[in-house]
Write an enzyme that holds these catalytic residues in place. Structure first.
Site, mmCIF file in Angstrom:
data_model
loop_
_atom_site.group_PDB
_atom_site.id
_atom_site.type_symbol
_atom_site.label_atom_id
_atom_site.label_comp_id
_atom_site.label_asym_id
_atom_site.label_seq_id
_atom_site.Cartn_x
_atom_site.Cartn_y
_atom_site.Cartn_z
ATOM 1 N N ARG A 1 0.833 -1.206 0.000
ATOM 2 C CA ARG A 1 0.000 0.000 0.000
ATOM 3 C C ARG A 1 0.870 1.260 0.000
ATOM 4 N NH1 ARG A 1 -4.534 -1.187 4.517
ATOM 5 N NH2 ARG A 1 -5.376 0.789 3.732
ATOM 6 N N ASP B 1 -15.333 3.056 4.250
ATOM 7 C CA ASP B 1 -15.168 1.662 4.663
ATOM 8 C C ASP B 1 -16.429 0.832 4.475
ATOM 9 O OD1 ASP B 1 -12.507 1.993 5.376
ATOM 10 O OD2 ASP B 1 -12.988 2.525 7.447
#
Length: 431
Positions: A123, A314
């Site tokens: 990431r 999320d």
């Protein structure tokens, strides 16, 4: 690794549930308690892999933590008295731990190396490394990915930084660094993001100022230990909210859920789709909370845009699942951030739900979901979380709506944020 057989074709979700403590708030409670003078007592701390990574890192830096049945006590020490760790700080799968601690520890007088698991190590971290470097922090990395080593520098200085992409994690890292900098730090957000860091700093006796889209940070590291009550995590509640809306004959009460207005996008977007979600026992002080009462009902397709994403980023996988069962199409745009989550969530959500009979088109910045598609499989089917905790739980809820036999690969990923998820599912779901 064995697959977990999932419950399918559920006929109801009923009862009452207290979801685990909020992960974002738990991380911040541990970090700020660790650098405060005196003890900080935390009730409702999420006991999960991610939060334990934050706790472990602070303990490596000399902070003492006591666990009790009903609380965690953090014995804080000022930033200037933290001690050099005897090994790398292991972030596991936690992007929140990584980015916030890079800001919190950017002014230390000794080197530290951050490492993580295979997923976290892919990431990108440029969005936090670049502005912290402008403030005077020093980092050594390859391609702005883990492992990253922070090096002693010559102190931090305040900057005015405009976030290119709305990100609560980057904002929080800069706030935590700004508290230690010489001069004022101003952070400009393109869209408002979750404000847990700002709220919690106030609880520890330190205020930052919001002026429109600007967050203004004045140097101040004089935090005082306090008591924190962590509300239920709305991201964890989202799985049950959508399940109760979609599974027939359901009525569910979720108690003590955090409804911070910078975080409650899932509620507003489901209401936009026609859902009626009742709030009861509301508490407005600090981090606002309420009981949520959810019953089975029909939904309609909608449009979700970039302005909606920061308060629900999320929960997008669950909104996609809800949209598969809604009347009409749902178009989600401005969600390109999902490409760099624990997995490429745009690709993973599309591929895995389509295995169950959904009709979803992946877009570069989101999804086009064709609603009203009953989920079913003709033969035993394995869906895969790809090691992403939120994908794993979303797929377990999707299976409840599916006719046929479904198993989940990499089911243990849920322990990142919700270790008791499958136990709660067994208790609530009627076959």
């Amino acid at each position: 690794m064995t697959n977990r057989q999932l419950k399918t074709a559920a006929t109801g979700i009923n009862g009452q549930l207290t979801v685990p403590g909020d992960k974002s708030i738990s991380h911040r409670a541990v970090m700020l308690g660790s650098i405060a003078t005196g003890e900080t007592t935390i009730y409702g701390l999420l006991d999960s892999d991610d939060v334990r990574n934050t706790l472990g890192a602070m303990q490596q830096l000399g902070v003492t933590v006591d666990w009790y049945d009903d609380r965690v006590v953090v014995h804080g020490r000022p930033l200037t008295t933290l001690t050099e760790p005897d090994g790398p700080l292991d972030m596991g799968n936690s992007g929140t731990s990584t980015r916030l601690l890079m800001g919190l520890l950017a002014n230390q007088s000794f080197p530290m190396t951050f490492v993580g698991d295979a997923s976290l190590s892919t990431r990108p971290l440029a969005r936090v490394i670049d502005p912290l470097t402008k403030m005077g922090a020093r980092f050594v990395s390859t391609n702005h990915r883990l492992p990253v080593t922070t090096m002693p520098g010559f102190g931090l200085h305040g900057i005015h930084y405009r976030l290119p992409v709305a990100s609560a994690q980057v904002k929080s890292a800069l706030i935590l660094a700004g508290l230690q900098a010489e001069g004022e730090t101003v952070i400009t957000e393109p869209l408002a993001t979750r404000d847990h860091t700002e709220r919690m700093l106030h609880h520890f006796g330190v205020d930052v100022v919001r002026d429109g889209q600007d967050i203004i940070v004045t140097p101040n590291t004089a935090l005082t230990g306090t008591t924190i009550n962590v509300p239920g995590d709305i991201s964890s509640a989202a799985f049950w909210i959508v399940a109760a809306l979609l599974v027939p004959n359901s009525e569910l009460r979720l108690t003590g859920v955090g409804i911070n207005p910078t975080r409650d996008g899932i509620l507003r977007l489901l209401r936009r789709m026609g859902a009626v979600i009742e709030l009861d026992n509301m508490i407005a002080e600090g981090e606002p909370t309420a009981d949520l009462i959810v019953r089975t009902q029909a939904l309609q397709g909608t449009a979700i845009t970039s302005e909606d994403i920061p308060t629900a980023v999320d929960e997008i996988p669950m909104l996609v699942l809800a949209a598969t069962q809604a009347l009409g199409d749902t178009l989600i745009t401005g969600a390109q951030e999902l490409h760099v989550k624990e997995t490429d969530r745009i690709a993973t959500v599309t591929t895995q739900l389509n295995k169950l009979g959904a009709n979803i088109e992946a877009r570069e910045d989101g999804f086009l979901v064709h609603g009203g598609t009953p989920l079913h499989v003709e033969e035993p089917t394995v869906v895969d979380s790809s090691g992403d905790h939120r994908i794993g739980m979303m797929l377990a809820i999707a299976a409840l709506l599916t006719d046929g036999e479904v198993a989940l690969a990499n089911a243990d990923s849920v322990s990142v944020s919700y270790p008791s998820f499958f136990a709660d599912l067994e208790r609530l779901v009627e076959d």
